[in-house]
Design an enzyme around this catalytic site. Sequence first.
Site, mmCIF file in Angstrom:
data_model
loop_
_atom_site.group_PDB
_atom_site.id
_atom_site.type_symbol
_atom_site.label_atom_id
_atom_site.label_comp_id
_atom_site.label_asym_id
_atom_site.label_seq_id
_atom_site.Cartn_x
_atom_site.Cartn_y
_atom_site.Cartn_z
ATOM 1 N N TYR A 130 0.841 -1.215 -0.023
ATOM 2 C CA TYR A 130 0.058 0.024 0.027
ATOM 3 C C TYR A 130 1.056 1.212 -0.053
ATOM 4 O O TYR A 130 2.036 1.013 0.364
ATOM 5 C CB TYR A 130 -1.073 0.281 1.277
ATOM 6 C CG TYR A 130 -0.293 0.154 2.632
ATOM 7 C CD1 TYR A 130 -0.147 1.584 3.059
ATOM 8 C CD2 TYR A 130 0.375 -1.077 3.263
ATOM 9 C CE1 TYR A 130 0.747 1.685 4.343
ATOM 10 C CE2 TYR A 130 0.727 -0.592 4.709
ATOM 11 C CZ TYR A 130 1.259 0.549 5.082
ATOM 12 O OH TYR A 130 1.717 0.740 6.130
ATOM 13 N N CYS A 131 0.429 2.279 -0.365
ATOM 14 C CA CYS A 131 0.864 3.726 -0.500
ATOM 15 C C CYS A 131 -0.271 4.624 -0.062
ATOM 16 O O CYS A 131 -1.311 4.540 0.104
ATOM 17 C CB CYS A 131 1.715 3.862 -1.616
ATOM 18 S SG CYS A 131 0.839 3.746 -3.139
ATOM 19 N N THR A 132 0.185 5.911 -0.194
ATOM 20 C CA THR A 132 -0.830 7.125 -0.007
ATOM 21 C C THR A 132 -2.034 6.846 -0.976
ATOM 22 O O THR A 132 -2.951 6.930 -0.549
ATOM 23 C CB THR A 132 -0.005 8.537 -0.267
ATOM 24 O OG1 THR A 132 0.966 8.438 0.654
ATOM 25 C CG2 THR A 132 -0.884 9.516 0.292
#
Length: 185
Positions: free
Chosen positions: A110-112
Site C-alpha cells: 500500500y501507499c498514499t
Amino acid sequence: KGIRLNIAVEQDNMSFLKLKVKVRHKIVADGLNDDTFDVTNKGVHVGADEFNALIEDENTVLVDMRNHYESEIGHFKNAVTPDVDTFRESLDIIEDDLKAHKEDKNLVMYCTGGIRCEKASAYFKHKGFKNVYQLEGGIIEYTRQVNEKNLENKFIGKNFVFDERRAEKISEDVIAQCHQCGEPF
C-alpha cells in the site's frame, strides 16, 4: 473518463489550492529502465474489505511502499515499513528482505494514493513474486471505503500528505515522537 479521483479525507479547501499539470518522463522516480519489465503486468487491486481480510492471513506479508517519514506517523498494523528516504531505495531492499517468500506468501502493498504500488507491484511480479496485491487507491481510498461501508479501520495514526496540511487523521492514535524531546507527536 473513468478516472478515480482521490478526494482528501479531511477536505478543508486548503489542500492543493492550484492545479498544476506537468509532463514527466516517469510518474514515479524509480531509477529503473522501464524496458526491463512490463509495467502493465501489475498486482491484483483490492478494496478495503478484501485488503482487511488479506492482511489478517498468516500467509501475507504487508509492505508500506512509502518513505520512513510517512510511515513514522501512520501505517497499517504489522506492516513492514522500510527505513528509506525515496521510493527508488525501497525496491531492492524489499526484494532482498522478502526473497524467501516469493512463492509461498501473499505480497500485499500500500501507499498514499496507489501510484507507487502500480510500479512496485509490476516490479515485484517481474522479480518472481507470485501472489502480488495492492490496495486500490491507497490509504486515501481505503479510508473512504472504511467510512462508507462501516468497516474496521486497520490503519493507525495519520496519513502523510504532500500539501500544507502535512497529514490527515485516519485514527485517533498518535504513534510518532518528537525527534528532539521524545514526546508523542
